[in-house]
Write a protein that holds these residues in place. Structure first.
Motif, PDB file in Angstrom:
ATOM      1  N   GLN A  73       0.846  -1.186   0.000  1.00 46.69           N
ATOM      2  CA  GLN A  73       0.000   0.000   0.000  1.00 46.69           C
ATOM      3  C   GLN A  73       0.882   1.236   0.000  1.00 46.69           C
ATOM      4  OE1 GLN A  73      -2.415   0.855   3.472  1.00 46.69           O
ATOM      5  NE2 GLN A  73      -4.009   1.725   2.173  1.00 46.69           N
ATOM      6  N   ILE A  74       0.609   2.116  -0.965  1.00 44.33           N
ATOM      7  CA  ILE A  74       1.268   3.416  -1.050  1.00 44.33           C
ATOM      8  C   ILE A  74       0.147   4.448  -0.987  1.00 44.33           C
ATOM      9  CG2 ILE A  74       2.716   4.958  -2.422  1.00 44.33           C
ATOM     10  CD1 ILE A  74       3.835   2.458  -3.836  1.00 44.33           C
ATOM     11  N   GLY A  75       0.102   5.187   0.091  1.00 45.75           N
ATOM     12  CA  GLY A  75      -1.022   6.105   0.276  1.00 45.75           C
ATOM     13  C   GLY A  75      -2.301   5.311   0.405  1.00 45.75           C
ATOM     14  N   GLU A  76      -3.280   5.585  -0.429  1.00 46.15           N
ATOM     15  CA  GLU A  76      -4.550   4.858  -0.409  1.00 46.15           C
ATOM     16  C   GLU A  76      -4.580   3.698  -1.399  1.00 46.15           C
ATOM     17  OE1 GLU A  76      -7.019   5.476   1.830  1.00 46.15           O
ATOM     18  OE2 GLU A  76      -5.541   6.870   2.657  1.00 46.15           O
ATOM     19  N   GLN A  77      -3.589   3.598  -2.261  1.00 43.93           N
ATOM     20  CA  GLN A  77      -3.575   2.617  -3.352  1.00 43.93           C
ATOM     21  C   GLN A  77      -2.871   1.322  -2.938  1.00 43.93           C
ATOM     22  OE1 GLN A  77      -4.910   3.007  -6.588  1.00 43.93           O
ATOM     23  NE2 GLN A  77      -4.413   0.858  -6.772  1.00 43.93           N
ATOM     24  N   TRP A  78      -3.524   0.182  -3.210  1.00 35.31           N
ATOM     25  CA  TRP A  78      -2.918  -1.132  -2.993  1.00 35.31           C
ATOM     26  C   TRP A  78      -2.413  -1.682  -4.323  1.00 35.31           C
ATOM     27  CZ3 TRP A  78      -1.609  -3.440   1.379  1.00 35.31           C
ATOM     28  CH2 TRP A  78      -2.264  -3.089   2.562  1.00 35.31           C
ATOM     29  N   TYR A  79      -1.260  -2.337  -4.267  1.00 35.44           N
ATOM     30  CA  TYR A  79      -0.679  -3.043  -5.412  1.00 35.44           C
ATOM     31  C   TYR A  79      -0.462  -4.486  -4.971  1.00 35.44           C
ATOM     32  CZ  TYR A  79       0.182   1.711  -6.904  1.00 35.44           C
ATOM     33  OH  TYR A  79       0.011   3.024  -7.249  1.00 35.44           O
ATOM     34  N   HIS A  80      -0.611  -5.418  -5.901  1.00 34.62           N
ATOM     35  CA  HIS A  80      -0.566  -6.843  -5.563  1.00 34.62           C
ATOM     36  C   HIS A  80       0.365  -7.572  -6.513  1.00 34.62           C
ATOM     37  CE1 HIS A  80      -2.607 -10.944  -5.446  1.00 34.62           C
ATOM     38  NE2 HIS A  80      -2.247 -10.745  -4.202  1.00 34.62           N
ATOM     39  N   GLY A  81       1.037  -8.601  -6.004  1.00 28.11           N
ATOM     40  CA  GLY A  81       1.860  -9.457  -6.849  1.00 28.11           C
ATOM     41  C   GLY A  81       2.980  -8.710  -7.536  1.00 28.11           C
ATOM     42  N   SER A  82       3.087  -8.897  -8.853  1.00 27.75           N
ATOM     43  CA  SER A  82       4.205  -8.310  -9.598  1.00 27.75           C
ATOM     44  C   SER A  82       4.176  -6.788  -9.561  1.00 27.75           C
ATOM     45  CB  SER A  82       4.216  -8.809 -11.045  1.00 27.75           C
ATOM     46  OG  SER A  82       3.125  -8.313 -11.775  1.00 27.75           O
ATOM     47  N   GLN A  83       2.986  -6.188  -9.527  1.00 30.70           N
ATOM     48  CA  GLN A  83       2.916  -4.725  -9.441  1.00 30.70           C
ATOM     49  C   GLN A  83       3.485  -4.232  -8.116  1.00 30.70           C
ATOM     50  OE1 GLN A  83      -1.146  -3.590 -10.085  1.00 30.70           O
ATOM     51  NE2 GLN A  83      -0.990  -3.844 -12.306  1.00 30.70           N
ATOM     52  N   ALA A  84       3.204  -4.953  -7.040  1.00 31.08           N
ATOM     53  CA  ALA A  84       3.745  -4.589  -5.726  1.00 31.08           C
ATOM     54  C   ALA A  84       5.262  -4.727  -5.723  1.00 31.08           C
ATOM     55  CB  ALA A  84       3.122  -5.461  -4.636  1.00 31.08           C
TER      56      ALA A  84
END
Length: 141
Positions: A73-84
């Motif tokens: 999580q960066i700010g309010e946005q979640w990223y998962h898997g390869s994007q994270a």
């Protein structure tokens, strides 16, 4: 000179970052211990996906399968898997052999997307060898 990927670096108001990872996976634990985030980016909170937490409940409600990858999580946005993994790499320092290698491997979102399934398969195999079950935050049987 700023690159196109500099837009992924959080603004000062978004300095709190959360990383939800598998605390039972030795490979995952080692990665989060060795990964170094630049001080100007902010503080990274590490959260074990196998423990009950507000972050885990939020990700589950959003339908993120934590057995398919960790979440950032960066700010309010979640990223998962390869994007994270890609975004975490961009936020990292380039100091030390490990962080330089991670940057070379995962600075490109396309390369990260191609390599991530291999790392996920290694994690799954390692957990099976160790007799560890899945995180199963979505309650599948």
């Amino acid at each position: 000179m700023p690159s196109e990927d500099d837009s992924n670096v959080p603004a000062p108001s978004d300095r709190h970052l959360r990383l939800v990872y598998d605390g039972e996976c030795p490979m995952c634990r080692r990665y989060v211990r060795w990964q170094r985030i630049r001080h100007d980016v902010g503080e990274l909170e590490l959260i074990d996906a196998r423990q009950d937490s507000e972050a885990r409940r939020e990700l589950t409600a959003m339908g993120f399968d934590l057995d398919e990858g960790f979440a950032l999580q960066i700010g309010e946005q979640w990223y998962h898997g390869s994007q994270a993994l890609h975004r975490l790499t961009l936020l990292g320092t380039r100091s030390g052999l490990f962080n330089r290698l991670m940057y070379r491997l995962f600075a490109s979102p396309e390369r990260t997307a191609r390599l991530y399934p291999l790392f996920r398969a290694c994690r799954t195999g390692l957990l099976q060898v160790l007799g560890k079950g899945p995180i199963d935050n979505l309650g599948r049987k």
